[in-house]
Design a protein around this motif. Structure first.
Motif, PDB file in Angstrom:
ATOM      1  N   TRP A 187      37.540  40.824  46.047  1.00 41.71           N
ATOM      2  CA  TRP A 187      37.391  39.720  45.094  1.00 41.71           C
ATOM      3  C   TRP A 187      37.470  38.407  45.866  1.00 41.71           C
ATOM      4  CZ3 TRP A 187      36.073  40.478  40.090  1.00 41.71           C
ATOM      5  CH2 TRP A 187      36.233  41.761  39.564  1.00 41.71           C
ATOM      6  N   SER A 401      45.312  35.772  38.468  1.00 41.07           N
ATOM      7  CA  SER A 401      44.550  36.950  38.882  1.00 41.07           C
ATOM      8  C   SER A 401      44.486  37.934  37.722  1.00 41.07           C
ATOM      9  CB  SER A 401      45.193  37.635  40.087  1.00 41.07           C
ATOM     10  OG  SER A 401      45.201  36.781  41.211  1.00 41.07           O
ATOM     11  N   ALA A 403      43.010  41.989  36.484  1.00 43.38           N
ATOM     12  CA  ALA A 403      42.414  43.302  36.745  1.00 43.38           C
ATOM     13  C   ALA A 403      42.082  43.888  35.381  1.00 43.38           C
ATOM     14  CB  ALA A 403      43.376  44.197  37.505  1.00 43.38           C
ATOM     15  N   THR A 405      39.833  46.797  33.173  1.00 37.85           N
ATOM     16  CA  THR A 405      39.108  48.056  33.279  1.00 37.85           C
ATOM     17  C   THR A 405      38.991  48.720  31.914  1.00 37.85           C
ATOM     18  OG1 THR A 405      41.138  49.305  33.710  1.00 37.85           O
ATOM     19  CG2 THR A 405      39.925  48.473  35.635  1.00 37.85           C
ATOM     20  N   GLY A 415      34.510  48.625  35.454  1.00 41.62           N
ATOM     21  CA  GLY A 415      35.172  47.341  35.635  1.00 41.62           C
ATOM     22  C   GLY A 415      34.329  46.217  35.079  1.00 41.62           C
ATOM     23  N   ARG A 433      45.491  43.654  33.304  1.00 43.79           N
ATOM     24  CA  ARG A 433      46.703  43.260  34.026  1.00 43.79           C
ATOM     25  C   ARG A 433      46.525  41.828  34.484  1.00 43.79           C
ATOM     26  NH1 ARG A 433      46.509  46.626  37.740  1.00 43.79           N
ATOM     27  NH2 ARG A 433      46.059  45.366  39.583  1.00 43.79           N
ATOM     28  N   THR A 464      50.822  43.283  31.230  1.00 45.80           N
ATOM     29  CA  THR A 464      49.711  44.209  31.012  1.00 45.80           C
ATOM     30  C   THR A 464      49.510  44.416  29.522  1.00 45.80           C
ATOM     31  OG1 THR A 464      50.149  45.359  33.094  1.00 45.80           O
ATOM     32  CG2 THR A 464      48.832  46.529  31.468  1.00 45.80           C
ATOM     33  N   THR A 498      37.037  36.859  31.323  1.00 44.86           N
ATOM     34  CA  THR A 498      36.233  37.768  32.103  1.00 44.86           C
ATOM     35  C   THR A 498      34.825  37.887  31.543  1.00 44.86           C
ATOM     36  OG1 THR A 498      36.622  39.796  30.822  1.00 44.86           O
ATOM     37  CG2 THR A 498      38.287  39.186  32.446  1.00 44.86           C
TER      38      THR A 498
END
Length: 506
Positions: A187, A401, A403, A405, A415, A433, A464, A498
């Motif tokens: 990333w 940051s 993550a 999925t 992803g 997360r 999370t 995102t």
């Protein structure tokens, strides 16, 4: 010094490519003339007035004789008081050389918009925003852009000075490399909309590069308004830790578009409106030069900023521009509508989102926001591929940051920017997360709208969220991190968001 008046009555309307423009009477200099004081200069001053409703571009032809070393142009215009809500006078300026003003042609030699009251061009140097090179004999064109005109009209004065003598040598340009050291597939953080003093910014490339490194960025993209003049001035700022891509912010009267990562020295013309049906030609120009087409701040409310060319030619769209504002909230909602349309129409192609700072000067923060891209390496092509594929999210700073999925029950996994290929009734687990977002709320958004909202994250900023759905219920899901709201039911400003994960399908 000689003076002349060029009012609106002395004009010739002509068509250059698609847009009507106004050509004034020619300014002539005697061949080989020298000023009487022996300084080797000759000057002409032109005055005139442009009425409301003037063409977008007004060209002042200047006959340049042999033996000219430098052309220097200065201008002023009046700024009368206007009623509240009425645009006042704003006049941009640039220049084209003896190769002419043809749309997309080779005559472009520089543009400073309204950022500078004067400029010069010669073989060995030029004002930031302008292209060094020989001052060849023939008809040059001072380009005036009456951006807005007050009801009283726009009175202007243009002074052209020619200096004679040895032309000097034009330095060979040196450009930054198209790759940095990188970490393999990882990333990478970037800011692809930045302005230096080579257009209307106030920072040098060195200052911007230092701020980019401090902001935790791995790559940046230069994007000066309507000029590529900065391209040779970034090579010294690149390094193993910072990839510097080259581009332009193509600033039309119907919206702005970032040409992201074009070949060095690429110029993209901007002299057209949506009604001229010419944008597709210049989108192809960007693509041929290896760049991406990214409409910028598409719902900004300033005159000429709103994007009116559609998104058929776009590779991505700048949804978040600078500090988060209501304009960005509108852009986010409209971008989400494009995702709904893509799944409704069964299209494989969809429009990824980006975020950039559009930083110009202090206190504008480079890297606020920044696009975080999953790329195979830290190269121009790999970063562009990640952006084009939507393998990215947008964060307000290096501290945030994500993550994100989605997984099926038999090991299927997808992803950001990918598709989870499972049957429509397969149970899907969506997991986000987050780090670096204290007291922010996680929201999961689908083609139906917001279907999940978390409690605020702890002051540590880490947490999370998990949600269960099926492709039949949610055609895609994307994540948002929102700050605490300050106005009733309205959502707080974004801390991050995102691109989507699509669910189901072949």
């Amino acid at each position: 010094m000689c003076e002349d008046d060029h009012g609106i009555g002395r004009r010739a309307l002509f068509v250059t490519g698609a847009a009507a423009a106004l050509t004034l009477g020619t300014v002539s200099f005697a061949s080989g003339a020298f000023a009487a004081d022996g300084a080797g200069q000759d000057t002409r001053t032109v005055r005139g007035t442009l009425p409301p409703g003037s063409p977008d571009f007004v060209y002042l032809p200047v006959e340049v004789p042999e033996g000219v070393r430098e052309i220097r142009v200065a201008y002023t215009y009046d700024k009368p008081s206007v009623p509240a809500g009425t645009p006042g006078n704003a006049l941009d300026i640039g220049i084209f050389d003896e190769r002419g003003t043809e749309l997309g042609g080779e005559g472009f030699r520089g543009w400073s918009g309204g950022a500078r009251p004067e400029f010069f061009v010669r073989a060995d140097d030029a004002t930031p925003g302008y292209i060094p090179g020989p001052v060849g004999p023939g008809t040059w064109y001072v380009a005036l852009g009456p951006y807005t005109v007050a009801p009283q009209g726009l009175a202007y004065e243009v002074t052209v000075t020619l200096a004679y003598g040895d032309p000097g040598e034009t330095p060979a340009p040196v450009y930054p490399p198209s790759r940095a050291k990188g970490r393999g597939r990882a990333w990478y953080r970037g800011d692809c909309h930045l302005h230096s003093w080579y257009s209307d910014g106030r920072r040098t490339p060195a200052e911007i590069a230092a701020l980019a490194r401090a902001a935790g960025l791995d790559f940046i993209n230069t994007s000066e308004h309507n000029t590529h003049s900065s391209h040779p001035h970034w090579a010294d700022q690149a390094g193993d830790d910072l990839l510097i891509m080259l581009g332009e912010e193509v600033t039309t009267r119907n919206g702005h578009v970032v040409a992201l990562g074009t070949d060095p020295g690429t110029f993209v013309d901007w002299r057209y409106r949506a009604r001229d049906n010419r944008f597709g030609r210049f989108a192809r120009r960007i693509h041929r030069a290896g760049g991406l087409v990214v409409p910028a701040h598409p719902h900004a409310t300033c005159v000429g900023y709103g994007w009116k060319f559609g998104f058929n030619d776009a590779d991505a769209v700048e949804v978040w521009n600078g500090p988060y504002t209501p304009d960005d909230e509108v852009a986010l909602a409209e971008w989400d509508n494009t995702l709904v349309a893509s799944v409704r129409d069964g299209r494989a192609r969809w429009l990824p989102a980006m975020g950039n700072s559009d930083a110009h000067r202090d206190p504008d923060a480079v890297g606020t926001p920044q696009t975080v891209v999953l790329a195979d390496d830290l190269t121009r092509e790999a970063v562009q591929e990640g952006i084009r594929a939507g393998r990215s999210y947008v964060a307000e700073s290096k501290n945030v940051s994500l993550a994100f999925t989605a997984s099926g029950g038999r090991g299927e996994h997808a992803g950001i920017g990918e598709r989870l290929r499972v049957d429509r009734d397969t149970p899907v687990t969506v997991r986000l997360r987050a780090q670096g977002a204290p007291r922010c709320t996680i929201r999961l958004v689908t083609d139906q709208g917001v279907l999940f909202t978390s409690d605020p994250l702890p002051v540590s900023g880490a947490g999370t969220a998990e949600w269960h759905t099926t492709p039949a219920y949610a055609a895609y899901v994307r994540a948002e991190l929102r700050h605490e709201t300050a106005v009733g039911p309205l959502p707080g400003a974004l801390a991050a968001f995102t691109n989507p994960i699509f669910l189901g399908g072949a």
